[in-house]
Design a protein around this motif. Structure first.
Motif, PDB file in Angstrom:
ATOM      1  N   GLY A  37       0.840  -1.189   0.000  1.00 54.27           N
ATOM      2  CA  GLY A  37       0.000   0.000   0.000  1.00 54.27           C
ATOM      3  C   GLY A  37       0.872   1.234   0.000  1.00 54.27           C
ATOM      4  N   LEU A  38       0.398   2.296  -0.643  1.00 58.73           N
ATOM      5  CA  LEU A  38       1.103   3.572  -0.642  1.00 58.73           C
ATOM      6  C   LEU A  38       0.090   4.687  -0.823  1.00 58.73           C
ATOM      7  CD1 LEU A  38       2.862   3.916  -4.113  1.00 58.73           C
ATOM      8  CD2 LEU A  38       1.744   1.840  -3.433  1.00 58.73           C
ATOM      9  N   ARG A  39       0.411   5.857  -0.299  1.00 57.27           N
ATOM     10  CA  ARG A  39      -0.555   6.957  -0.330  1.00 57.27           C
ATOM     11  C   ARG A  39       0.101   8.277  -0.686  1.00 57.27           C
ATOM     12  NH1 ARG A  39      -0.563  10.314   4.384  1.00 57.27           N
ATOM     13  NH2 ARG A  39       0.747   9.485   6.061  1.00 57.27           N
ATOM     14  N   SER A  40      -0.698   9.148  -1.264  1.00 58.96           N
ATOM     15  CA  SER A  40      -0.312  10.528  -1.496  1.00 58.96           C
ATOM     16  C   SER A  40      -1.221  11.406  -0.629  1.00 58.96           C
ATOM     17  CB  SER A  40      -0.459  10.891  -2.976  1.00 58.96           C
ATOM     18  OG  SER A  40      -1.821  10.848  -3.362  1.00 58.96           O
ATOM     19  N   LYS A  41      -1.278  12.694  -0.914  1.00 59.80           N
ATOM     20  CA  LYS A  41      -2.154  13.574  -0.145  1.00 59.80           C
ATOM     21  C   LYS A  41      -3.615  13.358  -0.499  1.00 59.80           C
ATOM     22  CE  LYS A  41       1.318  17.230   0.367  1.00 59.80           C
ATOM     23  NZ  LYS A  41       1.684  18.629   0.016  1.00 59.80           N
ATOM     24  N   THR A  42      -3.877  12.814  -1.681  1.00 63.92           N
ATOM     25  CA  THR A  42      -5.255  12.717  -2.156  1.00 63.92           C
ATOM     26  C   THR A  42      -5.701  11.290  -2.469  1.00 63.92           C
ATOM     27  OG1 THR A  42      -4.508  13.111  -4.432  1.00 63.92           O
ATOM     28  CG2 THR A  42      -5.202  15.029  -3.139  1.00 63.92           C
ATOM     29  N   HIS A  43      -4.778  10.342  -2.632  1.00 66.35           N
ATOM     30  CA  HIS A  43      -5.133   8.991  -3.044  1.00 66.35           C
ATOM     31  C   HIS A  43      -4.376   7.947  -2.226  1.00 66.35           C
ATOM     32  CE1 HIS A  43      -6.553  11.205  -6.599  1.00 66.35           C
ATOM     33  NE2 HIS A  43      -7.328  10.161  -6.835  1.00 66.35           N
ATOM     34  N   VAL A  44      -4.960   6.763  -2.156  1.00 67.30           N
ATOM     35  CA  VAL A  44      -4.297   5.594  -1.575  1.00 67.30           C
ATOM     36  C   VAL A  44      -4.461   4.443  -2.559  1.00 67.30           C
ATOM     37  CG1 VAL A  44      -4.018   4.138   0.451  1.00 67.30           C
ATOM     38  CG2 VAL A  44      -5.038   6.394   0.697  1.00 67.30           C
ATOM     39  N   VAL A  45      -3.377   3.710  -2.787  1.00 71.53           N
ATOM     40  CA  VAL A  45      -3.389   2.577  -3.702  1.00 71.53           C
ATOM     41  C   VAL A  45      -3.002   1.313  -2.936  1.00 71.53           C
ATOM     42  CG1 VAL A  45      -2.352   1.555  -5.767  1.00 71.53           C
ATOM     43  CG2 VAL A  45      -2.837   4.004  -5.706  1.00 71.53           C
ATOM     44  N   LEU A  46      -3.770   0.261  -3.136  1.00 70.87           N
ATOM     45  CA  LEU A  46      -3.459  -1.055  -2.586  1.00 70.87           C
ATOM     46  C   LEU A  46      -3.174  -2.020  -3.730  1.00 70.87           C
ATOM     47  CD1 LEU A  46      -6.246  -1.501   0.150  1.00 70.87           C
ATOM     48  CD2 LEU A  46      -3.869  -0.828   0.508  1.00 70.87           C
ATOM     49  N   GLY A  47      -2.237  -2.922  -3.509  1.00 68.45           N
ATOM     50  CA  GLY A  47      -1.918  -3.936  -4.510  1.00 68.45           C
ATOM     51  C   GLY A  47      -1.580  -5.241  -3.834  1.00 68.45           C
ATOM     52  N   CYS A  48      -1.830  -6.341  -4.510  1.00 67.66           N
ATOM     53  CA  CYS A  48      -1.497  -7.642  -3.944  1.00 67.66           C
ATOM     54  C   CYS A  48      -1.167  -8.616  -5.064  1.00 67.66           C
ATOM     55  CB  CYS A  48      -2.637  -8.184  -3.083  1.00 67.66           C
ATOM     56  SG  CYS A  48      -4.094  -8.646  -4.016  1.00 67.66           S
ATOM     57  N   SER A 182       2.577  12.781  -5.521  1.00 68.34           N
ATOM     58  CA  SER A 182       2.391  11.975  -6.721  1.00 68.34           C
ATOM     59  C   SER A 182       0.946  12.033  -7.200  1.00 68.34           C
ATOM     60  CB  SER A 182       2.774  10.513  -6.464  1.00 68.34           C
ATOM     61  OG  SER A 182       4.157  10.387  -6.244  1.00 68.34           O
ATOM     62  N   SER A 183       0.777  11.865  -8.496  1.00 69.30           N
ATOM     63  CA  SER A 183      -0.563  11.764  -9.067  1.00 69.30           C
ATOM     64  C   SER A 183      -1.097  10.347  -8.872  1.00 69.30           C
ATOM     65  CB  SER A 183      -0.536  12.108 -10.558  1.00 69.30           C
ATOM     66  OG  SER A 183       0.228  11.152 -11.278  1.00 69.30           O
ATOM     67  N   ARG A 184      -2.360  10.173  -9.193  1.00 77.04           N
ATOM     68  CA  ARG A 184      -2.988   8.857  -9.056  1.00 77.04           C
ATOM     69  C   ARG A 184      -2.275   7.825  -9.918  1.00 77.04           C
ATOM     70  NH1 ARG A 184      -6.271   5.952 -12.263  1.00 77.04           N
ATOM     71  NH2 ARG A 184      -7.918   4.646 -11.364  1.00 77.04           N
ATOM     72  N   ASP A 185      -2.023   8.157 -11.182  1.00 78.85           N
ATOM     73  CA  ASP A 185      -1.393   7.196 -12.090  1.00 78.85           C
ATOM     74  C   ASP A 185       0.029   6.862 -11.662  1.00 78.85           C
ATOM     75  OD1 ASP A 185      -3.691   7.084 -13.567  1.00 78.85           O
ATOM     76  OD2 ASP A 185      -3.010   8.478 -15.118  1.00 78.85           O
ATOM     77  N   ASP A 186       0.759   7.859 -11.133  1.00 75.67           N
ATOM     78  CA  ASP A 186       2.120   7.591 -10.672  1.00 75.67           C
ATOM     79  C   ASP A 186       2.112   6.650  -9.471  1.00 75.67           C
ATOM     80  OD1 ASP A 186       3.265   9.128 -12.635  1.00 75.67           O
ATOM     81  OD2 ASP A 186       3.414  10.934 -11.404  1.00 75.67           O
ATOM     82  N   LEU A 187       1.110   6.818  -8.589  1.00 68.75           N
ATOM     83  CA  LEU A 187       1.002   5.918  -7.441  1.00 68.75           C
ATOM     84  C   LEU A 187       0.738   4.484  -7.898  1.00 68.75           C
ATOM     85  CD1 LEU A 187      -1.029   7.655  -4.578  1.00 68.75           C
ATOM     86  CD2 LEU A 187       1.396   7.098  -4.634  1.00 68.75           C
ATOM     87  N   VAL A 188      -0.177   4.331  -8.858  1.00 63.74           N
ATOM     88  CA  VAL A 188      -0.475   2.985  -9.367  1.00 63.74           C
ATOM     89  C   VAL A 188       0.764   2.381 -10.012  1.00 63.74           C
ATOM     90  CG1 VAL A 188      -1.867   1.672 -11.005  1.00 63.74           C
ATOM     91  CG2 VAL A 188      -2.914   3.521  -9.693  1.00 63.74           C
ATOM     92  N   LYS A 189       1.518   3.202 -10.744  1.00 68.55           N
ATOM     93  CA  LYS A 189       2.750   2.710 -11.371  1.00 68.55           C
ATOM     94  C   LYS A 189       3.742   2.230 -10.318  1.00 68.55           C
ATOM     95  CE  LYS A 189       6.819   4.279 -13.898  1.00 68.55           C
ATOM     96  NZ  LYS A 189       7.502   5.425 -14.532  1.00 68.55           N
ATOM     97  N   ASP A 190       3.940   3.033  -9.257  1.00 77.66           N
ATOM     98  CA  ASP A 190       4.867   2.625  -8.199  1.00 77.66           C
ATOM     99  C   ASP A 190       4.373   1.365  -7.483  1.00 77.66           C
ATOM    100  OD1 ASP A 190       7.004   4.518  -8.309  1.00 77.66           O
ATOM    101  OD2 ASP A 190       5.646   6.049  -7.538  1.00 77.66           O
TER     102      ASP A 190
END
Length: 273
Positions: A37-48, A182-190
């Motif tokens: 999981g990782l987060r920015s100021k506006t979004h959080v992304v989870l991956g598994c 980071s933007s939403r897409d950059d978070l998903v990429k990371d």
């Protein structure tokens, strides 16, 4: 990990001040498939990572929606994760019915930690063998928490749990300073890059990973496989383009060094990522 005279009961302390049953539950989290999981100021992304028992079976679901503003990713015993996610859904529904507002993420995490702690203090219960990454968005911003079987919880900028998660942690530690803006897409990429670090050479495909997003103006949802595969293809193409472009610059630098009578270091290698 091995059996001894102090691990037959969760309420029995060892002379060293340890509860072995709780430690065994934490070990179960390490044996589960990786979740990040990782987060920015506006979004959080989870991956598994989707890990199937055999080629003939489907994989277990590892990411669950709790509410429009909260979701969880789990590592460890999937059955325990389903029970806890259902408990979290009930808490969100009850709070929304009573106060007509979404349940704050921090309050839900504390309630979940208290529920896990009870299982470390009752001889007729066992600790939950699952770790949860809780992603959420409330009035105070985006949040990412890790709930441990011991009843502890921590808030993170980025975190990884499960098997081979250390490789993902290393990647996230190198990059976390950029996540806040980071933007939403950059978070998903990371997130996808961190998942790839846990695969140990296996090719990253949308069929072996799941990604979910929650953010400002975007309720929690799991991205479909086509979208994930397009993003994987996009950053792999960029990586291939950056590789050949770096080679002429490296060659020019070596020629310049040779003209000046200097020798290049033998340990220098091209930056292949």
């Amino acid at each position: 990990m091995f059996r001894n005279q102090y691990d037959t009961d969760v309420t029995t302390w060892s002379p060293a001040g340890r509860l072995f049953q709780v430690e065994y539950a934490m070990e179960a989290v390490k044996q589960g498939s990786a979740a990040i999981g990782l987060r920015s100021k506006t979004h959080v992304v989870l991956g598994c990572v989707n890990k199937a028992n055999s080629e003939l079976s489907s994989h277990q679901k590892k990411i669950f929606k709790v509410d429009d503003h909260i979701g969880v990713a789990i590592a460890g015993l999937t059955a325990d994760g389903r029970v806890l996610s259902r408990y979290m859904r009930n808490e969100c529904i009850n709070y929304n019915f009573t106060y007509e507002s979404p349940l704050p993420v921090g309050r839900l995490v504390v309630q979940l930690a208290d529920k896990a702690q009870v299982c470390t203090q009752r001889s007729w219960k066992r600790p939950y063998g699952v770790g949860l990454l809780v992603a959420g968005l409330d009035e105070s911003g985006a949040h990412l928490y890790y709930n441990c079987p011991s009843g502890n919880y921590f808030e993170y900028q980025a975190f990884a749990i499960g098997s081979r998660s250390q490789a993902a942690k290393t990647y996230l530690e190198r990059r976390f300073e950029n996540f806040a803006d980071s933007s939403r897409d950059d978070l998903v990429k990371d997130a996808l890059m961190a998942i790839r670090e846990t695969l140990q050479g296996e090719t990253l495909k949308s069929s072996i990973c799941t990604v979910a997003v929650v953010g400002v103006g975007e309720p929690f949802h799991i991205l479909d496989q086509e979208t994930v595969q397009q993003m994987i293809n996009a950053f792999e193409i960029v990586g291939e383009q950056e590789g050949p472009a770096a080679e002429p610059d490296a060659a020019a630098g070596q020629e310049a060094a040779a003209e000046q009578g200097g020798s290049t270091d033998e340990g220098v290698a091209p930056m292949d990522i």
